[in-house]
Each structure stands twice: as C-alpha cells, then as structure tokens.
Design an enzyme around this catalytic site. Sequence first.
Site, PDB file in Angstrom:
ATOM      1  N   GLU A 193      -6.468  -0.697   1.045  1.00  0.00           N
ATOM      2  CA  GLU A 193      -5.485  -1.461   0.196  1.00  0.00           C
ATOM      3  C   GLU A 193      -5.349  -0.850  -1.187  1.00  0.00           C
ATOM      4  O   GLU A 193      -6.402  -0.422  -1.880  1.00  0.00           O
ATOM      5  CB  GLU A 193      -6.183  -2.952  -0.137  1.00  0.00           C
ATOM      6  CG  GLU A 193      -5.413  -3.804  -1.023  1.00  0.00           C
ATOM      7  CD  GLU A 193      -6.024  -5.106  -1.071  1.00  0.00           C
ATOM      8  OE1 GLU A 193      -5.745  -5.945  -0.576  1.00  0.00           O
ATOM      9  OE2 GLU A 193      -7.157  -5.079  -2.185  1.00  0.00           O
ATOM     10  N   TYR A 223       2.010  -3.699  -4.453  1.00  0.00           N
ATOM     11  CA  TYR A 223       0.939  -3.918  -3.659  1.00  0.00           C
ATOM     12  C   TYR A 223       1.320  -3.069  -2.275  1.00  0.00           C
ATOM     13  O   TYR A 223       2.393  -3.192  -1.991  1.00  0.00           O
ATOM     14  CB  TYR A 223       0.657  -5.316  -3.259  1.00  0.00           C
ATOM     15  CG  TYR A 223      -0.307  -5.599  -2.319  1.00  0.00           C
ATOM     16  CD1 TYR A 223      -1.469  -5.708  -2.737  1.00  0.00           C
ATOM     17  CD2 TYR A 223      -0.056  -5.497  -0.930  1.00  0.00           C
ATOM     18  CE1 TYR A 223      -2.486  -6.113  -1.602  1.00  0.00           C
ATOM     19  CE2 TYR A 223      -1.130  -5.802   0.000  1.00  0.00           C
ATOM     20  CZ  TYR A 223      -2.217  -6.102  -0.445  1.00  0.00           C
ATOM     21  OH  TYR A 223      -3.080  -6.317   0.444  1.00  0.00           O
TER      22      TYR A 223
END
Lengths: 409, 293
Positions: free
Chosen positions: A215, A127
Amino acid sequence: MKLHEYQAKEIIKQFGVPIQDGKVAETVEEALAAANSLYEDGPEGKFFVVKAQVHAGGRGKGTIKETGAKGVMVVKGVEGVKEAAEKMLGGTLLTIQNQATGGSKVHKILIARDMYYPGPSERKEYYLSITLDREKGQDVIIASSEGGVNIEEVAEKHPEKIVKEWIDPAVGLQAFQTRKVAYGLGLSGAAFKHGTRFLAALYKAYKQTDADMLEINPMFKTADDQIVAVDCKLSIDGNALYRHKDIAAMRDTAEEDPLEVEASKYKLNYIKLDGNVGCMVNGAGLAMATMDMIKLSGGEPANFLDVGGGASAETVEKGFRIILKDPNVKAILVNIFGGIVRCDRVANGIVEAYKNIGNISVPIIVRLQGTNAELGAKIIDESGLEVTSAITLAEAAQKVKEVLAKTSA
Amino acid sequence: MSILVNKHSKVIVQGFTGKEGSFHAQQMIEYGTQVVGGVTPNKGGQMHLERPVFNTVHEAVQETGADVSIIFVPPAFAADAIMEAADAGVRLIVTITEGIPVKDMIYAKMYIDDRGVRMVGPNCPGVITPGECKLGIMPGFIHSPGSIGILSRSGTLTYEAVDQVTKEGLGQSTCVGIGGDPIIGSTHLDIVKLFNEDPDTKGIVMIGEIGGSNEEIAAEWIKDNVKKPVVGFIAGQTAPPGRRMGHAGAIISGGKGTAKAKMDVMAACGIHVVETPAAIGATMAKALQQAAV
C-alpha cells in the site's frame, strides 16, 4: 510478515518504484548524519520529514507519550532533525491502532527528504494499493484520488472516487490497465507517464516478493510532476517466506509481543490477548470457538493458542509455560478434540506437563473429547492435581463459569 | 446418497510414500476407502501399503481408473501436484497440505477452474461420506451415516459438530472441510449447492470463521434457494482485528470479515445461527423437528 516503512521502501526501490529518499537512524547522531547526507547541496534551509518506524498505522496523528511530539514531523534544517530525533527516539508512540496495547516503543526513525517543495505543477496526494481479492482469486489494484486518508472511509463515503483493476493471473498486469488506473486518478502529461511506470514497477515488486499487501498512501505528485511513494506498507505472505530469506531476515521482533516471540521459537501458534482465561486448543477453528465460549461463560480470552493436531506432552508443557507467564491469567481451559491422537495419551501428557512445571497456582479445566474420552477424564480426575475434567463443550463452559465465580469471590 | 465421494470412488494418494501420506492412506484403507494406488516421483514400480506406486498422476489414472486424488505433498510442491492431478483428468482433488503460498494457489486455482476440475482445500481435513469413503485426516469413528451435510473451514471444529450431530442420532450424509486458506477450491456456496441438490441431505450445518465474505455469499443464496434447515456458526467473535488466527484466511482486515457481520447476514437469511459451538447438534435436531411440522 509486516515490515517497517524504511524496509518496504528499500525493497520497492529495487524494483524501480520511485520513493521519497531517506535514511534510517537509531541514534540522534545517526539522524544528524542522515540529515547531512540527504541533499546534494547540504542541509541548510532544507526541510526534512522525521518518521517514527513502528508497525502500527496512524503514525502521523499519533503522539509520543513522554514528549508530546507527533509520530511524523516536518522540520527545518539539521537543528530541526536533532530536536525531532530527541523527542521521538526511545519514546512510546500511541496511535489509534496501538493505544489499546500500550503503544509502541520507537527504536528507529526515518529521516526523509521533503517532497512537498513548490513548483509549476499542482501537488497532490493519491492512494494506491495492491492486494488479494479472495473471492475472485485474483490480485486487485485499488487506487483513489483521495490520498493520505483512510481508504475504508473513502470507500464508504465516496465509492465513486475509487478505481479498481483486477489482474488476470495468466498474463499479469497489462499496459492498458496501468493507463486505465492513471486516467482514473486524473493524471495527465508527464505525471501520467510517471504514474503508469510507477504502477508497473509496484506490481512487479508485489508479485516478486510474494506480498499479500502493498500500500502506498500517499502516492505523491510533486510540483514537477514526479510520482513518488511517500509512505509504504508492505506485508509478505508468511507461507512464502521460505523463498525470501533476505526479507525474512528483516523481521523485527521488537515490534512483537515478547510472549509471542517466545512461543514462535517453540513453533506454537500463540497470540496474546488481554483477558483472564488462558486456553490451549488443537486446531485454529476450535481455538477461536473456544475463545468465544470463554467470553460467553463470563470470562475474557487471554490468548489464542493452537497446539496442532498431535498435542504431545512436550507441546502441552510449552503451551502451559507460555500461558502461565501472562500475569492476567486466572484460569486455563484446555480443549482437545482427540481424533487420531487418543484422549488417554493427551491426558497423560497433561499430567506429565503439570508435574514437570510444578507450582501451578491457577485452576485448570481440561476438556478431552474423542477416542477414549472417558478414560482421559478418569486419568485427569485421579491425578490428584488441581485439574477438573470435562467431556462435552457445554460442560467445559459450565466449569469455566464455576471457576470464574470462585476466583472473583 | 451423498456428495462428492461414495463407496465407488477410486482414490490415488499424491505424496503416497511420505510420512503423512503413508499414515493417512493406511487409515483411509482401514476405513474402507478404495485406495487404488499412489504417486511419488521416482518411486514408480514399487509397492506401498500393498498398492502400486506410480511416477506420474497420468500413469496412475491410466492404470487404476482412479477418479479422485488426495494430496499430501509438502507446501512448496503442492501447487504443482494440484495441477498435475487436474491435467491427468481426475474428477475431484482434495488437498490436505497446509502452508501453500497464496501466489502459487492463484495459479493452481486458475488452472483447475479452466479444466473444470473440482477441488476441496487446501489446508483442510478432507471429505468423508460415513461408512463409504474417508478421504482425509479426520477420525473416522466419530461419524455415522445419516442425513446432515456438514461443511466448515476448520478441522477439529468440524469434528466437534460431527460428534454432536452423531450423538443427536442424526448422522451425516457427507462432511466437507473446505479449508482455512484465503484461496480455496470449493467455497461455502459451492458445497451448499451440492447439499441442496442431494435428496438424502435433510439439513445443513455451515461453519465459518472470520475473514473474507464466503459465508455471506452462501447465506444470500440459501435465503433464495434452500428449503432445508441450515444451522450456522462463525468462530472468532473474540478475535482481534488485523491478526491472523492460525488459519491464513482467518483475519479481519479493514474492518471487514468480522464474526458479527457474518452472523447478522446469516441470521437475516433465515439460518439458525448459534452463538456457541456447543449448541450445534441440539439446534439442528430442533430445526429438523420444526421443519417436519
């Protein structure tokens, strides 16, 4: 402003961020053409990922209501792409984020290359995101070795698996910081080198597009140690769109509520909610507080609407027209704190707007406070219209209660 | 006494000759604020509202001795105006402008912090010390001199609180609209500290809204440091997550910054939290009585 995955990937690619290659399609034919062109040596026996392009998150676990297909599908060959495209396009995707509002229509799908091919190195999902830390007034990089899952969950259960790196605005992201993050993720060898480059390019994209959130989840390490963005969420600071005309043009109004799109044409700050009491207020803070008051009075707010400081007759009329298009609205509360604008003026504007629209069948409560509040209330009361006036907030709340009791009786 | 501004504050207006700047400068002058001049590049040497216009903030400060600047410059040029004011050596900057890009504010904030200059705003109604100095776009007449310090992220909701406090017969020491943006010059905590030190402020009304965690940070400090009664309200109990509610900073993201979470922390820190803004004035009056016993 939110962007689709395919748009976000196109943008970050321009800044040198390696992405999972793909092509967007609006029809089954386009999907097939995309599948045929994605691999140099043709689509035979190849795997593809087909992804619904909607703004709501949680697409992978979401389901197309009409066909039962998932919002993200891994399929084999052109036949697989065809089947997935047929099941997704035109369907309604329900995810954990949008099911409350009835899901999102799938107008576009992304056909992408499969990056999870076998090879010598271990494949792994990570992530990585960049966003603003409001309290520090600095951008922050958030990275985790737990990719492909909800970061809020990781933060709660395994805070030790999250790496954070703040960026000093005076000098921007430094090379040592990209190394710190890459080491923090446990990258080594060629993947380490690719990871640091990936992050440097991603930061450049974030900064130069005036993003407020970028993101990558998952950021993927392939079996040959490449680092690629498999998914990408990018949202741009609305206040900075004036200097990004190309990105502003990517706005997809099909993803927004039709009433909100219409309100934005009138330059009204309107957000549709699913309650039964509409409201029109000057000022964002007071508008939120008015919504809360509706709830405490036994109703549910049908919308947020900030008409700004002036609250002119013209704006008020447009506001009424938007609110009245919502069939759930059983009553409307107008809450204006007249400061520099006088309440009698606002009252006259409301009466004028009411008459211009004609046929308003829901009760309206008008609360005017500030300069000439009594005069404003008098104008409302003597207008002969189905409008009740109030001066204090407590009075307005009481009147909402009374009106709701009548409509439900 | 009061905080930030008083009758001695000498004010210049950046964006003086523009539509907003002119209108509100006039209102401030009528209220009695010492507006000593203004700045609009390339209009230096003219007179406007019977006050001198300067090309630069430096010049304006040098010529007038101004210690405060209020900014009405359009969003694309506002960060530059903030930095110019800081560089020119004013003590306090109040930025009214709404819609400044976050990236610009990151730089501007760093710049003013490095120079130790205080700012209120952007995207705010300004600061007022009733009867002495109105530095912003708020309606002056709803205020009355008194003992309650009010701070809030929003405009009209602040007026609401002011009006109720005035009608309770308490009046205000100073009211500060800290602004609705994600990056602001002075936080809830910064202003609460000033009110706490001000002997003439007997009670504090702290109004917040969804998004960020400034209210919680201030609440924790209040718990350990503030003896004065504090009444709190958070707007946005019914706001849906992930949506920006008018203010750029009013957004619940990743489950963080909800009204409930903020109200819970505030209540746990001894703040008198009200569920409805209609109860702000009465709750403060009661809290003051309790504190006096």
